[in-house]
Design an enzyme around this catalytic site. Structure first.
Site, PDB file in Angstrom:
ATOM      1  N   GLU A 194      -7.237  -4.794   0.102  1.00 55.77           N
ATOM      2  CA  GLU A 194      -8.312  -4.085   0.557  1.00 55.77           C
ATOM      3  C   GLU A 194      -9.415  -4.458   1.515  1.00 55.77           C
ATOM      4  O   GLU A 194     -10.692  -4.566   1.133  1.00 55.77           O
ATOM      5  CB  GLU A 194      -9.209  -3.942  -1.053  1.00 55.77           C
ATOM      6  N   HIS A 225      -5.165   2.478  -5.744  1.00 59.12           N
ATOM      7  CA  HIS A 225      -5.565   0.886  -5.925  1.00 59.12           C
ATOM      8  C   HIS A 225      -6.620   0.237  -4.963  1.00 59.12           C
ATOM      9  O   HIS A 225      -7.500   0.088  -5.140  1.00 59.12           O
ATOM     10  CB  HIS A 225      -4.218   0.068  -6.243  1.00 59.12           C
ATOM     11  N   GLU A 226      -6.084   0.365  -3.705  1.00 61.26           N
ATOM     12  CA  GLU A 226      -6.570  -0.642  -2.720  1.00 61.26           C
ATOM     13  C   GLU A 226      -8.128   0.154  -2.411  1.00 61.26           C
ATOM     14  O   GLU A 226      -9.338  -0.530  -2.211  1.00 61.26           O
ATOM     15  CB  GLU A 226      -6.204  -0.591  -1.406  1.00 61.26           C
ATOM     16  N   HIS A 229     -10.937  -0.765  -4.860  1.00 58.24           N
ATOM     17  CA  HIS A 229     -11.501  -1.823  -4.616  1.00 58.24           C
ATOM     18  C   HIS A 229     -12.980  -1.725  -3.703  1.00 58.24           C
ATOM     19  O   HIS A 229     -13.631  -2.709  -3.834  1.00 58.24           O
ATOM     20  CB  HIS A 229     -10.640  -2.713  -3.994  1.00 58.24           C
ATOM     21  N   GLU A 240      -9.266  -7.104 -10.330  1.00 56.37           N
ATOM     22  CA  GLU A 240      -7.897  -6.199 -10.319  1.00 56.37           C
ATOM     23  C   GLU A 240      -7.833  -5.602 -11.575  1.00 56.37           C
ATOM     24  O   GLU A 240      -7.448  -4.298 -11.652  1.00 56.37           O
ATOM     25  CB  GLU A 240      -6.921  -7.276 -10.212  1.00 56.37           C
ATOM     26  N   ASP A 285      -3.557 -18.031  -5.834  1.00 56.35           N
ATOM     27  CA  ASP A 285      -2.521 -16.903  -5.452  1.00 56.35           C
ATOM     28  C   ASP A 285      -1.430 -17.079  -6.714  1.00 56.35           C
ATOM     29  O   ASP A 285      -0.778 -16.067  -6.901  1.00 56.35           O
ATOM     30  CB  ASP A 285      -1.743 -17.248  -4.319  1.00 56.35           C
ATOM     31  N   TYR A 337      -4.387  -7.902 -13.725  1.00 57.10           N
ATOM     32  CA  TYR A 337      -4.179  -6.399 -13.561  1.00 57.10           C
ATOM     33  C   TYR A 337      -4.098  -5.388 -14.779  1.00 57.10           C
ATOM     34  O   TYR A 337      -4.893  -4.468 -15.060  1.00 57.10           O
ATOM     35  CB  TYR A 337      -2.888  -6.053 -12.460  1.00 57.10           C
TER      36      TYR A 337
HETATM   37  N1  BES Z   1      -6.290  -7.769  -3.671  1.00 51.85           N
HETATM   38  C1  BES Z   1      -4.931  -7.548  -3.694  1.00 51.85           C
HETATM   39  C2  BES Z   1      -3.823  -8.437  -3.014  1.00 51.85           C
HETATM   40  C3  BES Z   1      -4.201 -10.175  -3.381  1.00 51.85           C
HETATM   41  C4  BES Z   1      -4.448 -10.520  -4.474  1.00 51.85           C
HETATM   42  C5  BES Z   1      -3.939 -11.102  -2.271  1.00 51.85           C
HETATM   43  C6  BES Z   1      -4.694 -11.918  -4.628  1.00 51.85           C
HETATM   44  C7  BES Z   1      -4.077 -12.171  -2.553  1.00 51.85           C
HETATM   45  C8  BES Z   1      -4.299 -12.774  -3.829  1.00 51.85           C
HETATM   46  C9  BES Z   1      -4.667  -6.338  -3.726  1.00 51.85           C
HETATM   47  O1  BES Z   1      -5.511  -5.351  -4.010  1.00 51.85           O
HETATM   48  C10 BES Z   1      -3.355  -5.863  -4.830  1.00 51.85           C
HETATM   49  O2  BES Z   1      -3.590  -5.961  -5.871  1.00 51.85           O
HETATM   50  N2  BES Z   1      -2.219  -5.672  -4.230  1.00 51.85           N
HETATM   51  C11 BES Z   1      -0.971  -5.425  -4.948  1.00 51.85           C
HETATM   52  C12 BES Z   1      -0.828  -3.755  -5.069  1.00 51.85           C
HETATM   53  C13 BES Z   1      -1.480  -3.258  -6.210  1.00 51.85           C
HETATM   54  C14 BES Z   1      -1.123  -1.893  -6.249  1.00 51.85           C
HETATM   55  C15 BES Z   1      -1.071  -4.093  -7.610  1.00 51.85           C
HETATM   56  C16 BES Z   1      -0.116  -5.772  -4.214  1.00 51.85           C
HETATM   57  O3  BES Z   1       0.146  -6.281  -3.018  1.00 51.85           O
HETATM   58  O4  BES Z   1       1.247  -5.981  -4.900  1.00 51.85           O
HETATM   59 ZN    ZN Z   2      -5.900  -5.252  -6.116  1.00 49.41          ZN
END
Ligand code: BES
Ligand code: ZN
Length: 605
Positions: A268, A292-293, A296, A315, A370, A378
């Protein structure tokens, strides 16, 4: 009024209570051959009051050439600094001597090729295969590998940037204003304060298509038309989110479609969401990720988690809003289907996660943030909000959420502050309903409360019945095929099939549904997992192709994990991974390295 409730961020060396950065100015040149960004960052800081102060910044694998300070932003002079011993996870603290009255600190530096927040792609790894590509991924703690700064979401800054890159490549940042000053010089500004994990830059051969008055998509030329079609509902999503939760405050909302090795589904970055091309299915069926994005822009970018232990505030809220946007656009049944798919995945994770990793307000001290990208922050987070919605009713809960975004706009909040706000603005106003809210259980305990709301999908009940009828021989695949299921129904079908299927059944499925040649990566991914489990060889060359082009961790990691369950699979992994490792992003590479270091997963019973 901005109160500061301070909570130490265990993932940053910085001490924003002593000196706080308010603006970041970047001047960077992009060197593809050397895989290096080189230039300077100038930080505007709150004037230290004492005789002198120490400003501690986060860095990771940076070469620091020189540090200067200025009292007026005009003339700069050298100042002493020390770069501490690097820690594998956190990098090295850069301690800078800041004399009394100094307002600006400039660091001249360069990145190193192994920077964890940068991915340098060869032309062959892009969609068009003509030009190289660079992308950043700063969340959670990788901004420090390309900018020395206070790398904690508790500090928010505005920024300006000048990026130089050789034509015909273009630079783009997640910024409110983007300006081409010369054919190799790009200028950016962000006048709203953002946390460091939202700093984002990409460089490549990219072109633009408008999607609506405030929305658009950037992609490599060969992908642009398909991307514009796939994401054509973005403007509608934005209007739906605004109706629910108040104005979009960032100006434009654009998407940038990245090459297939992008390690995430989406990120996002402000004004410019980064997305994987694996969403381009041809039928908009995977565009929930855009919702989703986009969500954010409220939960995460407008109101941000103050530390990574509060990540669920980003999340969980976003996953909740994502469902609400889907419901507005495509109706309740689609939202219900997505709920069921997500709940199923959450239950699988709950079965394997240690109790302390099932907690929303998680303790990540000494751990890589991470690692907390499980379905807990989520889906459990979203279920908690859904349970509040059901308890207090939509009108009241929506007003509460909207008030929360307004109250904390452009601030970073801790779980404790959210709980205070929830108590004073929702729970205390209605003690009868509040008495049924298992607040502590939701936020501080493992597992799910007994009262967790369950969603049912009528369409999925039909799918589940068809699957079991087929398995016991009461229904033929031909009859199932004639039902023309939607993508979501097919995903549910694949999810409820048993791990073990006879080869003849696998072949039958492939004949009727053409799973091996599916263009839909979510379907194909599930099918490839089944193919590995059942040693269904006709899908193997597809599997190798998939693992050699797609770098999205969510797909790649489980596929390698499944392969590692048998000796023959392990051999295949060693061969494949040797070939592909260098093309995977550090995030994906790190996940697979860990699988290979660890013990071999138990064969499935
Ligand atoms: N902000 C996250 C991606 C993220 C989280 C990067 C933690 C690094 C550390 C992003 O919004 C996200 O949640 N992406 C998900 C997709 C979502 C629809 C579940 C992904 O990339 O899988
Ligand atoms: Zn996210």
């Amino acid at each position: 009024m901005i109160e500061t409730v301070f909570k130490r961020d265990v993932h940053s060396y910085s001490d924003p209570e002593r000196v706080r950065t308010s603006h970041v100015h970047l001047e960077l040149a992009v060197h593809f051959a050397a895989r290096r960004l080189e230039g300077s960052v100038t930080l505007t800081i709150g004037c230290p009051m004492g005789a002198r102060e120490e400003l501690v910044l986060d860095t990771k694998d940076l070469s620091i050439h020189r540090v200067l300070v200025s009292k007026d932003g005009g003339s700069y002079s050298d100042t002493p600094f020390t770069l501490g011993r690097p820690d594998q996870l956190l990098g090295a603290p850069l301690a800078i001597d800041v004399p009394r009255g100094a307002s600006h600190v400039r660091i001249e530096y360069a990145t190193q090729p192994q920077a964890s927040g940068l991915q340098w792609l060869e032309p062959g790894e892009t969609a068009d295969k003509i030009h190289p590509f660079l992308l950043t991924q700063s969340q959670a703690i990788h901004a420090r590998s390309w900018i020395p700064l206070q790398d904690t979401p508790g500090v928010r800054v505005t920024f300006s940037a000048v990026v130089r890159t050789p034509a015909p490549l273009q630079a783009i940042m997640g910024a409110q204003s983007r300006h081409v000053a010369a054919d190799d010089r790009y200028e950016f500004r962000m006048d709203l304060p953002i946390p460091s994990y939202l700093f984002a830059l990409a460089v490549g051969n990219i072109v633009f298509a408008s999607l609506g008055p405030r929305t658009g998509v950037y992609a490599e030329p060969g992908l642009l038309a398909d991307a514009a079609h796939e994401f054509e509902d973005t403007e509608l999503m934005m209007s739906a989110a605004e109706r629910l939760f108040g104005p979009y405050r960032w100006g434009r909302y654009d998407l940038l479609v990245l090459p297939p090795s992008f390690p995430l589904g989406g990120m996002e970055n402000p004004c410019l969401t980064f997305v994987t091309p694996t969403l381009i299915a041809g039928d908009k069926s995977l565009n929930t990720l855009i919702a989703h994005e986009l969500a954010h822009s409220w939960s995460g970018n407008l109101v941000s988690a103050a530390t990574w232990g509060d990540f669920w505030l980003n999340e969980g809220f976003t996953t909740y809003i994502e469902r609400r946007i889907q419901e507005e656009l495509y109706g309740v049944e689609r939202a219900c289907m997505e709920d069921v798919l997500a709940f199923d995945w959450l239950e699988h994770e709950l079965a394997r996660l240690a109790p302390q990793d099932q907690i929303l307000h998680i303790n990540l001290e000494g751990r890589d943030p991470d690692e907390n990208t499980t379905r807990i922050p989520y889906v459990k987070g979203a279920l908690f909000l859904r349970s509040l919605e059901l308890e207090f009713g939509r009108p009241r809960f929506d007003a509460f959420l909207r008030g929360y975004f307004d109250h904390f706009a452009f601030q970073s909040v801790t779980t404790e502050r959210f709980v205070d706000y929830l108590e004073s603005h929702l729970l205390r106003l209605d003690p009868a309903h509040a008495s049924r809210v298992r607040l502590h259980e939701w936020i501080e305990s493992p597992g799910l409360p007994q009262s967790t709301p369950r969603t049912v999908s009528v369409a999925f009940e039909g799918v589940e019945k068809a699957a079991s009828d087929w398995l016991r021989g009461a229904l033929s695949l031909k009859e199932i095929g004639a039902r023309h299921w939607s993508t979501h129904e097919l995903l549910r079908f694949l999810d409820v099939l048993p791990d073990r299927l006879e080869l003849q059944k696998m072949a039958g499925l492939d004949r009727v549904f053409n799973f091996t040649s599916s263009r839909n990566t979510e379907i194909l991914y599930r099918w490839l997992l089944m193919a590995i489990r059942n040693q269904y060889e006709p899908a193997y060359s597809k599997l190798e192709g998939f693992l050699s082009t797609i770098g999205r961790r969510k797909f790649v990691k489980p596929l390698y994990e499944e392969l590692l369950r048998t000796p023959a699979g392990r051999e295949r992994v060693e061969r494949l991974y040797q070939r592909n490792r260098s093309t995977y992003h550090p995030i994906t590479r790190g996940a697979i390295d860990k699988l290979l270091d660890g013990s071999v997963p138990e064969p499935r019973a």
